[in-house]
Design a protein around this motif. Structure first.
Motif, PDB file in Angstrom:
ATOM      1  N   ASP A   1       6.583 -12.151   4.814  1.00  0.00           N
ATOM      2  CA  ASP A   1       7.768 -11.205   5.159  1.00  0.00           C
ATOM      3  C   ASP A   1       8.389 -10.063   5.418  1.00  0.00           C
ATOM      4  N   GLU A   2       7.494  -9.154   4.122  1.00  0.00           N
ATOM      5  CA  GLU A   2       7.879  -8.265   4.566  1.00  0.00           C
ATOM      6  C   GLU A   2       6.671  -7.584   5.126  1.00  0.00           C
ATOM      7  N   MET A   3       5.430  -8.151   5.351  1.00  0.00           N
ATOM      8  CA  MET A   3       4.222  -7.471   5.973  1.00  0.00           C
ATOM      9  C   MET A   3       4.207  -7.886   7.955  1.00  0.00           C
ATOM     10  N   GLY A   4       4.491  -8.910   7.931  1.00  0.00           N
ATOM     11  CA  GLY A   4       4.477  -9.926   8.871  1.00  0.00           C
ATOM     12  C   GLY A   4       3.190 -10.526   9.533  1.00  0.00           C
TER      13      GLY A   4
ATOM     14  N   GLY B   1       0.906  -7.292  -4.851  1.00  0.00           N
ATOM     15  CA  GLY B   1       1.305  -6.651  -4.232  1.00  0.00           C
ATOM     16  C   GLY B   1       2.704  -7.741  -4.352  1.00  0.00           C
ATOM     17  N   TYR B   2       3.380  -8.449  -4.704  1.00  0.00           N
ATOM     18  CA  TYR B   2       4.662  -9.015  -5.258  1.00  0.00           C
ATOM     19  C   TYR B   2       4.815  -8.013  -6.480  1.00  0.00           C
TER      20      TYR B   2
ATOM     21  N   CYS C   1      -0.872  -2.453  -1.631  1.00  0.00           N
ATOM     22  CA  CYS C   1       0.405  -2.472  -0.932  1.00  0.00           C
ATOM     23  C   CYS C   1       1.388  -1.121  -0.953  1.00  0.00           C
ATOM     24  N   ILE C   2       0.624  -0.250  -1.429  1.00  0.00           N
ATOM     25  CA  ILE C   2       1.151   1.119  -1.765  1.00  0.00           C
ATOM     26  C   ILE C   2       1.211   1.358  -0.956  1.00  0.00           C
ATOM     27  N   PRO C   3       1.075   1.682   0.614  1.00  0.00           N
ATOM     28  CA  PRO C   3       1.595   2.361   1.711  1.00  0.00           C
ATOM     29  C   PRO C   3       2.714   1.360   2.642  1.00  0.00           C
ATOM     30  N   LEU C   4       3.080   0.086   2.221  1.00  0.00           N
ATOM     31  CA  LEU C   4       3.922  -0.730   2.049  1.00  0.00           C
ATOM     32  C   LEU C   4       4.918  -0.352   1.684  1.00  0.00           C
ATOM     33  N   TRP C   5       4.695  -0.261   0.013  1.00  0.00           N
ATOM     34  CA  TRP C   5       5.554   0.267  -0.921  1.00  0.00           C
ATOM     35  C   TRP C   5       6.207   1.687  -0.920  1.00  0.00           C
TER      36      TRP C   5
ATOM     37  N   GLY D   1      10.215   3.363   0.489  1.00  0.00           N
ATOM     38  CA  GLY D   1      11.206   4.024  -0.419  1.00  0.00           C
ATOM     39  C   GLY D   1       9.929   4.357  -1.648  1.00  0.00           C
ATOM     40  N   GLY D   2       8.824   3.709  -1.943  1.00  0.00           N
ATOM     41  CA  GLY D   2       8.735   4.233  -3.645  1.00  0.00           C
ATOM     42  C   GLY D   2       9.506   3.639  -4.585  1.00  0.00           C
ATOM     43  N   THR D   3       9.723   4.765  -4.946  1.00  0.00           N
ATOM     44  CA  THR D   3       9.952   5.081  -6.399  1.00  0.00           C
ATOM     45  C   THR D   3      11.968   5.132  -6.538  1.00  0.00           C
ATOM     46  N   THR D   4      12.504   5.373  -4.496  1.00  0.00           N
ATOM     47  CA  THR D   4      13.308   5.138  -4.536  1.00  0.00           C
ATOM     48  C   THR D   4      13.850   3.681  -3.764  1.00  0.00           C
ATOM     49  N   TYR D   5      13.178   3.125  -3.475  1.00  0.00           N
ATOM     50  CA  TYR D   5      13.430   1.355  -3.030  1.00  0.00           C
ATOM     51  C   TYR D   5      13.871   0.672  -4.625  1.00  0.00           C
ATOM     52  N   TRP D   6      13.006   0.487  -5.283  1.00  0.00           N
ATOM     53  CA  TRP D   6      12.926   0.476  -6.442  1.00  0.00           C
ATOM     54  C   TRP D   6      14.009   0.810  -7.417  1.00  0.00           C
TER      55      TRP D   6
END
Length: 247
Positions: free
Chosen positions: A93-96, A139-140, A207-211, A215-220
Motif C-alpha cells: 500500500d505504501e510503496m505501490g 520495513g513494517y 525502506c529508509i528512503p520511503l520513511w 518525513g522520517g522522525t517527523t512522520y513518527w
C-alpha cells in the motif's frame, strides 16, 4: 506466540501479495508429490535451492531467486504465507505494486547472500520465502512500529489472543533469530537464522528512503508510530478455558 492479524487496514488491493502467495502455493503443489522420494526431491532441491558452497564458488546465483518460491513442507509454507499476508499488504500500500515486488525480491536475495556469508562451505540446500518476508517485517517495523498486532499465545492447553504493538512482536521474533544463529551450526542444517535476521535488516534499510520521504522522525512524531489512518478494531473474545475459583 503466533501472529494472526494486524489492526492496520490496507488502502488498496494488495495484488502483488496475492500473486506471491499464489505463486508459492502453486509451485509447492507442483512438486509436493516428490517429497516421499528422496532421490527426486534431493535432485530438485539441488537444482533450485540455495547451496552456499556452490554460490561461494561462483555458481548457481539464480537459486537466490528460485529458492524463495520453494518450501520444505506444509507448515513451512503456511507459516510464511501467514506472515506475508499480515505484513505485506501495508508495505505494498505504501510503496505501490511494482516497487513492492522489487523490494520483496531484493530482500530475499539479500537474505540469501547473508546466509551464504554465514556458512560458505555448507552443501545443505536452503529453501523458503522466509528471508524475503523477514525483509517485509523489517520495513513494517520502520514504518509502523506501534501498529497493533494480535497474537495467539499457546501454553499447553491455554489459548489466548493478545493485542500488542508491532515493535514488541517483531523485536521478540528478531531476538529469537539472533539466539538461534549464535547457538546453532548453520553447516548442520535446520533453520537459516542468519538469513532471517539478515533479510530483516535488508528490508529495514531498503525502506529508509520511503520513511525519509514520509518525513522520517517527523512522520513518527506525527503518527506516534501508529499507521497514518484509523486502525481496525476487533472484538477479542475471552478464553473459553474454564477457571477454577480459589478456595
Amino acid at each position: 506466540m503466533l501472529p494472526i492479524r494486524d489492526h492496520n487496514p490496507s488502502g488498496r488491493t494488495p495484488y502483488v501479495v496475492y500473486l506471491l502467495m499464489a505463486a508459492n502455493i502453486l509451485i509447492f503443489l507442483s512438486y509436493v508429490g516428490m517429497m516421499d522420494n528422496d532421490r527426486l526431491i534431493n535432485r530438485f532441491f539441488f537444482d533450485y535451492a540455495i547451496i552456499p558452497a556452490r554460490i561461494a564458488d561462483g555458481f548457481s546465483f539464480e537459486t537466490l531467486v528460485t529458492s524463495m518460491f520453494l518450501h520444505g513442507g506444509w507448515m513451512h509454507l503456511a507459516g510464511n504465507m501467514l506472515f506475508l499476508w499480515i505484513f505485506g499488504d501495508n508495505l505494498e500500500d505504501e510503496m505501490g505494486h511494482i516497487p513492492f515486488l522489487l523490494f520483496y525480491l531484493a530482500s530475499g536475495i539479500g537474505a540469501g547472500l547473508i546466509h551464504v556469508l554465514a556458512s560458505p562451505s555448507s552443501v545443505i540446500p536452503t529453501v523458503g520465502a522466509s528471508g524475503a518476508i523477514a525483509g517485509v517485517m523489517g520495513g513494517y517495523l520502520l514504518l509502523f512500529p506501534r501498529a497493533r498486532v494480535d497474537i495467539l499465545l499457546i501454553l499447553l492447553i491455554y489459548f489466548r489472543i493478545f493485542s500488542i504493538p508491532a515493535f514488541v512482536m517483531l523485536g521478540v521474533w528478531l531476538g529469537m533469530q539472533f539466539l538461534g544463529g549464535v547457538s546453532s551450526d548453520p553447516d548442520q542444517g535446520g533453520v537459516a537464522y542468519w538469513a532471517h535476521a539478515g533479510g530483516f535488516f535488508v528490508g529495514l534499510a531498503l525502506c529508509i528512503p520511503l520513511w525519509l520521504k514520509r518525513g522520517g522522525t517527523t512522520y513518527w512524531n506525527r503518527t506516534h508510530g501508529h499507521p497514518p489512518h484509523p486502525e481496525h478494531k476487533y472484538k477479542l473474545s475471552p478464553s473459553r478455558i474454564p477457571r477454577i475459583p480459589r478456595k
